[in-house]
Design an enzyme around this catalytic site. Structure first.
Site, PDB file in Angstrom:
ATOM      1  N   LYS A 196      -1.879  -3.538   1.982  1.00 31.46           N
ATOM      2  CA  LYS A 196      -2.493  -2.303   1.490  1.00 31.46           C
ATOM      3  C   LYS A 196      -3.998  -2.448   1.633  1.00 31.46           C
ATOM      4  CE  LYS A 196      -2.839   0.701  -2.504  1.00 31.46           C
ATOM      5  NZ  LYS A 196      -2.438   0.922  -3.896  1.00 31.46           N
ATOM      6  N   LYS A 248       0.268   0.259   4.287  1.00 27.25           N
ATOM      7  CA  LYS A 248      -0.337   1.458   3.715  1.00 27.25           C
ATOM      8  C   LYS A 248      -1.839   1.414   3.863  1.00 27.25           C
ATOM      9  CE  LYS A 248      -0.756   3.606  -0.789  1.00 27.25           C
ATOM     10  NZ  LYS A 248      -0.357   3.551  -2.174  1.00 27.25           N
TER      11      LYS A 248
END
Ligand code: PBG
Length: 325
Positions: A196, A248
């Site tokens: 992330k 992400k």
């Protein structure tokens, strides 16, 4: 004088193109992220994410049923509490908005879908960080893990089938796995947000959850320039027991997604985040882009890069289109 190879032969008719198309999107591969707001009396559209709402517990139920009817693979729940504090108490409280909404949906939907919960403190802390702070104001990794462990058990107890720890604390998968197992939740899955990034594309989401953050998350989320580091995070999460791994944001990290898909022996998810959604919606509103084609193209790219599962705010709508095909 004639080309000896003619790739265009495979593009001659719609039927031919359909026959040789490599990448599919099915409704079951899409997961809808949803927001539930404590104390809300009617659903409110999030201004930076047109078409996405802050739900009441009731309107959330309806949105979830609609998504399940459309065939989506699962739902990822985020809570927006009314009160916040330094340690994010609302996250571990069984009556906290996220846990209450999980219980609602589990009793309504049973096992007909996969109910996922965001296991992170940023929505619940008054400073907006994903963890608790040490005396010097830095995010205290290991103290945060203790709160995550409690939060995870509360979410499993409320009815989550899968947890998505999104805080990028070191060791979070291992700690959550042991906490869940010790509490008897051996069947609750962990979808690791392994890679992330500290991304500008989370901007509209921060509006959505009324984030209290000032500053940034660069001491825990990854530097956008680092690809190798993503693989290290994935390897650690797999060793700690992740049931699935995630990248992400999605669109700006398709190379990372591809590299992760190549080494992962568990399903790979990608999160098409708020900024990716809002960019397409904004351009479409200006008449600068064909909205529906752009949506399908982004989702196709994310699948082509290697995602088995895509979290997208368009999940229900797109599932409806795919059904009609
Ligand atoms: C953190 C969290 C974030 C998102 C989901 N969970 C990002 C952040 O604020 O760092 C982003 C989702 C999106 O942008 O759609 N708990």
């Amino acid at each position: 004088m004639f080309p000896s190879h003619r790739p265009r032969r495979l593009r001659t008719t719609p039927a031919m193109r359909r026959l040789v198309s490599e990448t599919t999107i099915r409704p079951r591969q899409l997961v809808l992220p949803v927001f539930v707001k404590e104390g809300a009396t009617s659903p409110v559209e999030i201004s930076s994410m047109p078409g996405v709402h802050h739900h009441t517990r009731d309107s959330l139920r309806r949105a979830a049923e609609e998504a399940v009817r459309a065939g989506v693979g699962g739902l990822m729940l985020f809570g927006v509490p009314q009160r916040r504090d330094a340690v994010g108490s609302g996250a571990v409280d069984p009556d906290g908005v996220l846990n209450a909404a999980l219980a609602d949906l589990r009793s309504e939907l049973g096992d007909s879908t996969v109910l996922m919960a965001d296991t992170c403190l940023d929505e619940f802390t008054d400073h907006g960080h994903c963890g608790v702070l040490a005396a010097d104001g830095t995010v205290d990794n290991d103290a945060t893990l203790e709160v995550y462990a409690e939060m995870a058990v509360a979410q499993a107890r409320a009815g989550a089938h899968a947890l998505g720890p999104s805080g990028m604390m070191d060791g979070q998968i291992g700690v959550l796995r042991s906490a869940l197992d010790e509490a008897g939740f051996t069947d609750t899955s962990l979808i690791a947000y392994s890679a992330k990034y500290a991304s500008a594309f989370f901007g509209p989401f921060r509006d959505a959850v009324e984030s209290q953050l000032s500053g940034d998350r660069k001491t825990y989320q990854q530097d956008p320039g680092n690809g190798r580091e993503a693989l290290r995070e994935v390897v650690l999460d797999l060793a700690e027991g992740a049931d699935a791994v995630m990248v992400k944001p999605a669109l700006a990290y398709l190379d990372v997604l591809r590299a992760v898909a190549e080494i992962s022996d568990v399903p790979v998810a990608a999160y098409q985040v708020s900024g990716e959604y809002s960019m397409v919606e904004a351009a479409a509103r200006n008449g600068w882009i064909d909205r529906d084609r752009a949506i399908l193209e982004t989702l196709t790219s994310i699948r082509r890069a290697g995602a088995d599962v895509v979290l997208t705010y368009w999940a229900t709508e797109v599932a409806g289109w795919l059904d009609r095909d």
